[in-house]
Design a protein around this motif. Structure first.
Motif, PDB file in Angstrom:
ATOM      1  N   GLY A   1      59.439  -1.535 -39.881  1.00  0.00           N
ATOM      2  CA  GLY A   1      58.597  -1.949 -38.763  1.00  0.00           C
ATOM      3  C   GLY A   1      58.942  -3.345 -38.289  1.00  0.00           C
ATOM      4  O   GLY A   1      58.990  -3.613 -37.087  1.00  0.00           O
ATOM      5  N   VAL A   2      59.200  -4.265 -39.243  1.00  0.00           N
ATOM      6  CA  VAL A   2      59.609  -5.627 -38.874  1.00  0.00           C
ATOM      7  C   VAL A   2      60.916  -5.588 -38.088  1.00  0.00           C
ATOM      8  O   VAL A   2      61.090  -6.307 -37.093  1.00  0.00           O
ATOM      9  N   ALA A   3      61.841  -4.742 -38.513  1.00  0.00           N
ATOM     10  CA  ALA A   3      63.108  -4.609 -37.795  1.00  0.00           C
ATOM     11  C   ALA A   3      62.872  -4.118 -36.367  1.00  0.00           C
ATOM     12  O   ALA A   3      63.468  -4.640 -35.414  1.00  0.00           O
ATOM     13  N   LEU A   4      61.983  -3.125 -36.197  1.00  0.00           N
ATOM     14  CA  LEU A   4      61.678  -2.623 -34.856  1.00  0.00           C
ATOM     15  C   LEU A   4      61.057  -3.714 -33.996  1.00  0.00           C
ATOM     16  O   LEU A   4      61.461  -3.898 -32.831  1.00  0.00           O
ATOM     17  N   GLY A   5      60.073  -4.422 -34.535  1.00  0.00           N
ATOM     18  CA  GLY A   5      59.455  -5.509 -33.783  1.00  0.00           C
ATOM     19  C   GLY A   5      60.462  -6.575 -33.397  1.00  0.00           C
ATOM     20  O   GLY A   5      60.388  -7.157 -32.308  1.00  0.00           O
ATOM     21  N   SER A   6      61.424  -6.839 -34.285  1.00  0.00           N
ATOM     22  CA  SER A   6      62.479  -7.812 -33.990  1.00  0.00           C
ATOM     23  C   SER A   6      63.369  -7.332 -32.853  1.00  0.00           C
ATOM     24  O   SER A   6      63.696  -8.087 -31.927  1.00  0.00           O
ATOM     25  N   TRP A   7      63.776  -6.070 -32.902  1.00  0.00           N
ATOM     26  CA  TRP A   7      64.676  -5.534 -31.878  1.00  0.00           C
ATOM     27  C   TRP A   7      64.038  -5.553 -30.495  1.00  0.00           C
ATOM     28  O   TRP A   7      64.721  -5.805 -29.490  1.00  0.00           O
ATOM     29  N   LEU A   8      62.739  -5.289 -30.429  1.00  0.00           N
ATOM     30  CA  LEU A   8      62.065  -5.308 -29.128  1.00  0.00           C
ATOM     31  C   LEU A   8      62.179  -6.687 -28.486  1.00  0.00           C
ATOM     32  O   LEU A   8      62.458  -6.806 -27.278  1.00  0.00           O
ATOM     33  N   LEU A   9      61.985  -7.738 -29.273  1.00  0.00           N
ATOM     34  CA  LEU A   9      62.067  -9.093 -28.724  1.00  0.00           C
ATOM     35  C   LEU A   9      63.511  -9.516 -28.473  1.00  0.00           C
ATOM     36  O   LEU A   9      63.795 -10.229 -27.500  1.00  0.00           O
ATOM     37  N   LEU A  10      64.412  -9.086 -29.323  1.00  0.00           N
ATOM     38  CA  LEU A  10      65.815  -9.430 -29.106  1.00  0.00           C
ATOM     39  C   LEU A  10      66.353  -8.777 -27.837  1.00  0.00           C
ATOM     40  O   LEU A  10      67.245  -9.328 -27.178  1.00  0.00           O
ATOM     41  N   GLY A  11      65.804  -7.618 -27.484  1.00  0.00           N
ATOM     42  CA  GLY A  11      66.168  -7.009 -26.200  1.00  0.00           C
ATOM     43  C   GLY A  11      65.773  -7.897 -25.038  1.00  0.00           C
ATOM     44  O   GLY A  11      66.518  -8.034 -24.050  1.00  0.00           O
ATOM     45  N   VAL A  12      64.618  -8.551 -25.158  1.00  0.00           N
ATOM     46  CA  VAL A  12      64.163  -9.480 -24.110  1.00  0.00           C
ATOM     47  C   VAL A  12      65.111 -10.670 -24.005  1.00  0.00           C
ATOM     48  O   VAL A  12      65.531 -11.061 -22.905  1.00  0.00           O
ATOM     49  N   THR A  13      65.468 -11.264 -25.153  1.00  0.00           N
ATOM     50  CA  THR A  13      66.327 -12.449 -25.083  1.00  0.00           C
ATOM     51  C   THR A  13      67.745 -12.098 -24.634  1.00  0.00           C
ATOM     52  O   THR A  13      68.417 -12.916 -24.000  1.00  0.00           O
ATOM     53  N   LEU A  14      68.197 -10.887 -24.928  1.00  0.00           N
ATOM     54  CA  LEU A  14      69.516 -10.481 -24.441  1.00  0.00           C
ATOM     55  C   LEU A  14      69.517 -10.398 -22.920  1.00  0.00           C
ATOM     56  O   LEU A  14      70.471 -10.841 -22.257  1.00  0.00           O
ATOM     57  N   VAL A  15      68.455  -9.857 -22.339  1.00  0.00           N
ATOM     58  CA  VAL A  15      68.340  -9.810 -20.876  1.00  0.00           C
ATOM     59  C   VAL A  15      68.342 -11.226 -20.301  1.00  0.00           C
ATOM     60  O   VAL A  15      69.014 -11.506 -19.297  1.00  0.00           O
ATOM     61  N   LEU A  16      67.607 -12.143 -20.935  1.00  0.00           N
ATOM     62  CA  LEU A  16      67.567 -13.523 -20.456  1.00  0.00           C
ATOM     63  C   LEU A  16      68.946 -14.175 -20.551  1.00  0.00           C
ATOM     64  O   LEU A  16      69.366 -14.902 -19.641  1.00  0.00           O
ATOM     65  N   ALA A  17      69.662 -13.915 -21.639  1.00  0.00           N
ATOM     66  CA  ALA A  17      70.998 -14.488 -21.792  1.00  0.00           C
ATOM     67  C   ALA A  17      71.969 -13.935 -20.749  1.00  0.00           C
ATOM     68  O   ALA A  17      72.833 -14.658 -20.236  1.00  0.00           O
ATOM     69  N   LEU A  18      71.835 -12.660 -20.427  1.00  0.00           N
ATOM     70  CA  LEU A  18      72.681 -12.076 -19.379  1.00  0.00           C
ATOM     71  C   LEU A  18      72.396 -12.710 -18.022  1.00  0.00           C
ATOM     72  O   LEU A  18      73.302 -12.917 -17.210  1.00  0.00           O
ATOM     73  N   ARG A  19      71.128 -13.056 -17.782  1.00  0.00           N
ATOM     74  CA  ARG A  19      70.783 -13.746 -16.536  1.00  0.00           C
ATOM     75  C   ARG A  19      71.403 -15.142 -16.496  1.00  0.00           C
ATOM     76  O   ARG A  19      71.887 -15.593 -15.451  1.00  0.00           O
ATOM     77  N   LEU A  20      71.372 -15.839 -17.641  1.00  0.00           N
ATOM     78  CA  LEU A  20      72.018 -17.153 -17.697  1.00  0.00           C
ATOM     79  C   LEU A  20      73.519 -17.015 -17.471  1.00  0.00           C
ATOM     80  O   LEU A  20      74.149 -17.895 -16.878  1.00  0.00           O
ATOM     81  N   ARG A  21      74.088 -15.909 -17.927  1.00  0.00           N
ATOM     82  CA  ARG A  21      75.527 -15.679 -17.717  1.00  0.00           C
ATOM     83  C   ARG A  21      75.832 -15.525 -16.233  1.00  0.00           C
ATOM     84  O   ARG A  21      76.840 -16.050 -15.735  1.00  0.00           O
ATOM     85  N   ARG A  22      74.958 -14.821 -15.518  1.00  0.00           N
ATOM     86  CA  ARG A  22      75.147 -14.709 -14.070  1.00  0.00           C
ATOM     87  C   ARG A  22      74.987 -16.069 -13.388  1.00  0.00           C
ATOM     88  O   ARG A  22      75.752 -16.414 -12.480  1.00  0.00           O
ATOM     89  N   PHE A  23      73.999 -16.840 -13.835  1.00  0.00           N
ATOM     90  CA  PHE A  23      73.802 -18.189 -13.288  1.00  0.00           C
ATOM     91  C   PHE A  23      75.039 -19.042 -13.527  1.00  0.00           C
ATOM     92  O   PHE A  23      75.501 -19.774 -12.638  1.00  0.00           O
ATOM     93  N   GLU A  24      75.597 -18.951 -14.720  1.00  0.00           N
ATOM     94  CA  GLU A  24      76.766 -19.729 -15.096  1.00  0.00           C
ATOM     95  C   GLU A  24      77.968 -19.376 -14.203  1.00  0.00           C
ATOM     96  O   GLU A  24      78.724 -20.265 -13.797  1.00  0.00           O
ATOM     97  N   ARG A  25      78.127 -18.115 -13.911  1.00  0.00           N
ATOM     98  CA  ARG A  25      79.263 -17.696 -13.073  1.00  0.00           C
ATOM     99  C   ARG A  25      79.105 -18.200 -11.641  1.00  0.00           C
ATOM    100  O   ARG A  25      80.102 -18.507 -10.976  1.00  0.00           O
ATOM    101  N   ARG A  26      77.841 -18.294 -11.180  1.00  0.00           N
ATOM    102  CA  ARG A  26      77.624 -18.792  -9.816  1.00  0.00           C
ATOM    103  C   ARG A  26      77.767 -20.311  -9.704  1.00  0.00           C
ATOM    104  O   ARG A  26      78.250 -20.819  -8.705  1.00  0.00           O
ATOM    105  N   HIS A  27      77.344 -21.022 -10.752  1.00  0.00           N
ATOM    106  CA  HIS A  27      77.278 -22.468 -10.660  1.00  0.00           C
ATOM    107  C   HIS A  27      78.344 -23.193 -11.475  1.00  0.00           C
ATOM    108  O   HIS A  27      78.475 -24.412 -11.374  1.00  0.00           O
ATOM    109  N   GLY A  28      79.028 -22.447 -12.343  1.00  0.00           N
ATOM    110  CA  GLY A  28      80.096 -23.073 -13.118  1.00  0.00           C
ATOM    111  C   GLY A  28      79.582 -23.961 -14.246  1.00  0.00           C
ATOM    112  O   GLY A  28      78.432 -24.055 -14.509  1.00  0.00           O
TER     113      GLY A  28
END
Length: 394
Positions: free
Chosen positions: A367-394
Motif C-alpha cells: 500500500g505504501v508503494a502504491l501511495g508513493s507511485w501515485l504522487l511520483l506520477g504527479v511529480t513526473l508530470v511536473l518535471a516534464l512541464r519543466l522540460r518543456r519550459f527549459e526547451r523554450r527558454h534555454g
C-alpha cells in the motif's frame, strides 16, 4: 573576504560542516526507533511517525523566521544559540514522561534545528569570496547527509543497548560537546552589514516566487518527492521490525546507510545535467525512484536494501537539480526563493505520514508503494512541464 583553501577557510568550513552534522543527527535520530517507541507508548504507526513530522514542520517554519531575522541581527549568534538549544532538548527527550511531552519537545527542537540551515549559506555568502563559497557549500551539503546517516546509526546502536532514552542522551551529549567546538571554530563575521527588515517586501518576494510556474513546479517536485522518500524510510522500519525480519533497532539504523546511494546521486547530478539537461535528469531521477520502490516489494531483505539504495540515488539526483533550478530561474530575491524551496521540502516530509498511513493500514508495504507511485506520477508530470519550459527558454 575569506579565500579558498586558506587557514581561515578551513576553520570556518569545518565549523559549518560540524554544525550541519549536529543539526541532522538530532533531526533524524528517532527514525530507527519508531517501532520501539510505537510499542512503548502504545500509539499507532501514524502517531509514532509524528515524532518526525512535528520536527520537520517546525523546521520549515523556522526557515522563514531565522533567514530574515539574520539579515537584521547577524547570523553567527543565531547558529550558536539554536545549536545549544537543540542539544539540550535532546537530553530532555530522554526524560519525557509521556508521548505528548515527547511530541511537544520535538516540535520545539525542530524550530531550534532550523536556525543553522536557515543562515549558514548566507553566512558563507557574506564572508567567502566566490571560489571559496562554491567549495564550502559542497562540503556543507555533504555534512548534511553524513549527519542524517549518523543520527540513525548512532540512535539505533544506542537504543539497542539502553532503549530510546539512551539514543536521545547519546545524541544530546554529542551535540553539546560539538557545540563547544563549533563556538571555538566559527570566526566572527566581519563582512556582515545589517539590513532593515521589511515585512511587506519579504511577503511580496515570496508571493512573486509562488506565482512563477517554473519555480512553483520545482518547489512541488522537491516537496512531494521528499514526502515519498523520507516517509518510506519511516514505514520500512515498521515492516522490517516485524516478522519475518524482526530486525533490532541497531540493525534498522544500519538500513539508513543506503543513503550513500544518494551521495553518489548528488555527486553525478551536475555532470549528467550538463549532458542531458537538468529537467531531463529530474525526470530520470523520478523514474529511478519509482523503479526502486518496485524492487522493495520483494520479500528478500537484500533486494529491499537494494531498492532503498536505488531510491536514494534517484531522489537525490532529482533533489540536487530541483534545488539548483530555483537558483537559476529565480528573478531576484534568490535567498528567499531558495528558502521557499526548503520550506516546501520539509513541509512535504511533515505531511507524508498523513498521506501514506491509510495505504499502510489497508495493505501494509504494498500500500505504501502504491501511495508513493501515485504522487511520483504527479511529480513526473511536473518535471516534464519543466522540460518543456527549459526547451523554450534555454
Amino acid at each position: 573576504m575569506i579565500e579558498a583553501k586558506t587557514r581561515a577557510w578551513w576553520r570556518a568550513t569545518a565549523a559549518l560542516c560540524l554544525g550541519s552534522f549536529l543539526v541532522f543527527i538530532n533531526l533524524y535520530v528517532p527514525q530507527p526507533l519508531l517501532p520501539e517507541l510505537k510499542q512503548a507508548y502504545g500509539v499507532s504507526t501514524l502517531g509514532a511517525s509524528l515524532l518526525m513530522s512535528f520536527a520537520t514542520l517546525s523546521l520549515a517554519f523556522a526557515l522563514l523566521v531565522f533567514g530574515p531575522l539574520s539579515d537584521a541581527i547577524g547570523r553567527g549568534a543565531i547558529m550558536r544559540v539554536t545549536l545549544v538549544v537543540a542539544g539540550a532538548l535532546s537530553l530532555c527527550l530522554a526524560f519525557a514522561p509521556n508521548f505528548e511531552t515527547l511530541l511537544i519537545l520535538r516540535l520545539i527542537q525542530g524550530f531550534a534545528l532550523g536556525g543553522l540551515p536557515a543562515v549558514a549559506i548566507a553566512w558563507m555568502g557574506d564572508e567567502f569570496d566566490k571560489p571559496a563559497l562554491l567549495g564550502a557549500v559542497g562540503l556543507y551539503i555533504g555534512a548534511n547527509s553524513l549527519g542524517g546517516i549518523s543520527g540513525r546509526v548512532v540512535g539505533g546502536w544506542a537504543a539497542s543497548i539502553g532503549g530510546p532514552e539512551a539514543a536521545f542522551l547519546s545524541v544530546g551529549v554529542m551535540t553539546l560537546v560539538g557545540c563547544v567546538l563549533f563556538w571555538r571554530l566559527l570566526p566572527e563575521g566581519r563582512a556582515f552589514v545589517a539590513k532593515r527588515f521589511e515585512l511587506r517586501q519579504a511577503v511580496r518576494d515570496l508571493v512573486a516566487h509562488l506565482r512563477t510556474p517554473a519555480l512553483l513546479g520545482a518547489y512541488c517536485i522537491g516537496g512531494i518527492n521528499f514526502l515519498v522518500f523520507i516517509n518510506q524510510y519511516s514505514y520500512i522500519t515498521f515492516r522490517l521490525a516485524a516478522e519475518p525480519y524482526a530486525l533490532a533497532a541497531s540493525a534498522l539504523g544500519l538500513i539508513f546507510l543506503t543513503y550513500l546511494g544518494g551521495t553518489f546521486g548528488s555527486t553525478v547530478s551536475g555532470r549528467l545535467a550538463r549532458r542531458f539537461s537538468p529537467a531531463s535528469c529530474m525526470c530520470a531521477g523520478i523514474v529511478i525512484l519509482t523503479l526502486g520502490t518496485a524492487v522493495t516489494l520483494s520479500n528478500a531483505l537484500a533486494l529491499v536494501i537494494l531498492g532503498l539504495t536505488i531510491n536514494a540515488f534517484g531522489f537525490f539526483l532529482c533533489h540536487s537539480l530541483a534545488s539548483s533550478w530555483v537558483g537559476r530561474y529565480a528573478q531576484g530575491a534568490r535567498g528567499s526563493a531558495s528558502a521557499l524551496y526548503l520550506v516546501f521540502y520539509y513541509l512535504g516530509a511533515s505531511i507524508g505520514g498523513f498521506w501514506l498511513e491509510p495505504f499502510w493500514r489497508v495493505a501494509q508495504w504494498p500500500g505504501v508503494a502504491l501511495g508513493s507511485w501515485l504522487l511520483l506520477g504527479v511529480t513526473l508530470v511536473l518535471a516534464l512541464r519543466l522540460r518543456r519550459f527549459e526547451r523554450r527558454h534555454g
